[in-house]
Design an enzyme around this catalytic site. Structure first.
Site, PDB file in Angstrom:
ATOM      1  N   LYS A 112       1.060  -1.530  -0.198  1.00 51.61           N
ATOM      2  CA  LYS A 112      -0.488  -0.161  -0.423  1.00 51.61           C
ATOM      3  C   LYS A 112       1.028   1.125   0.059  1.00 51.61           C
ATOM      4  O   LYS A 112       0.281   2.194  -0.677  1.00 51.61           O
ATOM      5  CB  LYS A 112      -0.807   0.089   1.093  1.00 51.61           C
ATOM      6  CG  LYS A 112      -2.407  -0.876   1.118  1.00 51.61           C
ATOM      7  CD  LYS A 112      -3.379  -0.694   2.179  1.00 51.61           C
ATOM      8  CE  LYS A 112      -4.096  -1.865   1.931  1.00 51.61           C
ATOM      9  NZ  LYS A 112      -5.572  -1.124   2.995  1.00 51.61           N
ATOM     10  N   LYS A 195      -3.702 -12.757  -6.787  1.00 52.97           N
ATOM     11  CA  LYS A 195      -4.549 -13.198  -6.086  1.00 52.97           C
ATOM     12  C   LYS A 195      -5.976 -12.200  -6.230  1.00 52.97           C
ATOM     13  O   LYS A 195      -5.939 -11.147  -6.943  1.00 52.97           O
ATOM     14  CB  LYS A 195      -4.450 -12.922  -4.449  1.00 52.97           C
ATOM     15  CG  LYS A 195      -4.624 -11.574  -4.190  1.00 52.97           C
ATOM     16  CD  LYS A 195      -4.887 -11.385  -1.969  1.00 52.97           C
ATOM     17  CE  LYS A 195      -4.359  -9.593  -1.928  1.00 52.97           C
ATOM     18  NZ  LYS A 195      -4.447  -8.958  -0.502  1.00 52.97           N
ATOM     19  N   LYS A 198     -10.649  -6.676  -4.842  1.00 52.42           N
ATOM     20  CA  LYS A 198     -11.394  -4.832  -5.046  1.00 52.42           C
ATOM     21  C   LYS A 198     -10.137  -4.360  -5.534  1.00 52.42           C
ATOM     22  O   LYS A 198     -11.222  -3.159  -6.156  1.00 52.42           O
ATOM     23  CB  LYS A 198     -12.042  -5.586  -3.798  1.00 52.42           C
ATOM     24  CG  LYS A 198     -11.609  -5.285  -2.587  1.00 52.42           C
ATOM     25  CD  LYS A 198     -12.264  -5.187  -1.320  1.00 52.42           C
ATOM     26  CE  LYS A 198     -12.173  -4.618   0.013  1.00 52.42           C
ATOM     27  NZ  LYS A 198     -12.036  -5.533   1.284  1.00 52.42           N
TER      28      LYS A 198
END
Ligand code: AMP
Ligand code: TRP
Length: 327
Positions: A112, A195, A198
């Site tokens: 992130k 993976k 979203k």
């Protein structure tokens, strides 16, 4: 007495099949055997900027998704994190025993912070796993059902529990991760090396729990497959393996058995049927979701917070004493 189980999802983004198969489906299976607590972690969501009105709506929507997935408030405690102030209080205390180096090592933080450039990211993104540890430790949790991507965070919660116990005396249970066998890491439909996520750039990465039948059929048709034509469950065919896992988990079968059913058939047959398996799961799920009113869910969440607070406040009396705060 049943042992405690705790898990949570952040109210941000759209939940997808990976979230369902890695977390929610497992929660529902485990809620009979444990003293289960399921939380919507809004304090975690604000580690990145959120629109206040959208956050409120999303928090309610995620709670509805839990319910539509089969989380039963008669069997468990369903609540919103910010409704129980003890989470924030314990997070602060745990912050004082967590090490910056430990937090900087977290894969999710590294991902992130790289994405959002170091100058711009909030300190909350770094201390996010400490808040998660507080969620877990506050309730003497022994089992935490999550997807594989959260294992590193659970490991930190274990470290903090032990460190606190060693420093201040036995206070917290040391929690363990519980992974779904085939669902722990559902991969992206457009890339079996990544993976399902979203925050993916393409919507062909995932199937959202709110996707309609046509969208599901389109996405499955476009899903990448491996070379060859045979339907086999094997590490040498990672794309197919992922699709077989999804099929098996949604139809309560073993993936090897599903592969067996398609012996002699091709990818097209398999994919057509897989799309229908997903649609047949999503349609009733979405019906249940639609049928839930804001009012009834708000009432459930208020009752859940009440129950959670009773336990959390008692635990914090113990923690405060141990740390040396005046009564
Ligand atoms: P998140 O999407 O990070 O809020 O995750 C919510 C829950 O879903 C956590 O328990 C995750 O570990 C799980 N999860 C997220 N993505 C996947 C995936 N692709 N496969 C399996 N579990 C997942
Ligand atoms: N960090 C988790 C995620 O992004 C959500 C979470 C917060 C959680 N607190 C938790 C999961 C406690 C399990 C237990 O998926």
């Amino acid at each position: 007495m049943k042992k405690r189980l705790f898990s949570a999802v952040q109210p941000s983004g759209n939940l997808h099949l990976g979230n369902y198969l890695g977390a929610l489906q497992n929660w529902v299976k485990l809620q009979d055997d444990y003293e289960a607590m399921f939380c919507v972690v809004d304090l975690h969501a604000i580690t990145v900027p959120q629109d206040p009105a959208a956050l409120r709506q999303k928090t309610l929507e995620i709670a509805k998704m839990y319910l539509a997935a089969g989380v039963d408030p008669a069997k468990c405690t369903l609540f919103v994190q910010s409704h129980v102030k003890e989470h924030t209080e314990l997070a602060w205390i745990l912050n004082t025993i967590a090490k910056v180096s430990e937090l900087e090592r977290m894969t999710q933080f590294k991902d992130k912070s790289q994405k959002d450039s170091k100058e711009g990211i909030g300190a909350g993104l770094l201390t996010y796993p400490v808040l998660m540890a507080a969620d877990i430790l506050l309730y003497d949790t022994v089992v935490v059902p999550v997807g594989k991507d959260q294992m590193q965070h659970i490991e930190l919660a274990r470290t903090l529990a032990r460190r606190f116990n060693d420093t201040f005396g036995e206070t917290f249970a040391v929690p363990e991760c519980n992974l779904s066998k085939e669902g722990a890491l559902i991969m992206a439909l457009d890339d079996p090396a990544k993976k399902m996520s979203k925050s993916a750039a393409s919507e062909y990465n995932y199937i959202a729990l709110t996707d309609d039948a046509e969208t599901v059929r389109k996405k499955i048709k476009k899903a990448v497959t491996d070379s060859g034509t045979e339907i086999v469950y094997s590490d040498s065919k990672p794309a197919l393996k992922n699709l077989l896992n999804i099929y098996a988990l949604l139809s309560d079968k073993k993936p090897e058995a599903v592969a067996g059913e398609y012996a002699g058939k091709g990818y097209a047959d398999f994919k057509n049927d897989l799309a229908e398996v997903i649609v047949n799961f999503l349609a009733p799920f979405q019906e249940r979701l639609k049928a839930l009113s804001d009012e009834e869910v708000l009432k459930m969440l208020a009752a859940g917070a009440e129950k959670a607070r009773t336990f959390a406040s008692e635990k914090m009396v113990q923690v405060r004493t141990r740390v040396g705060f005046l009564a």
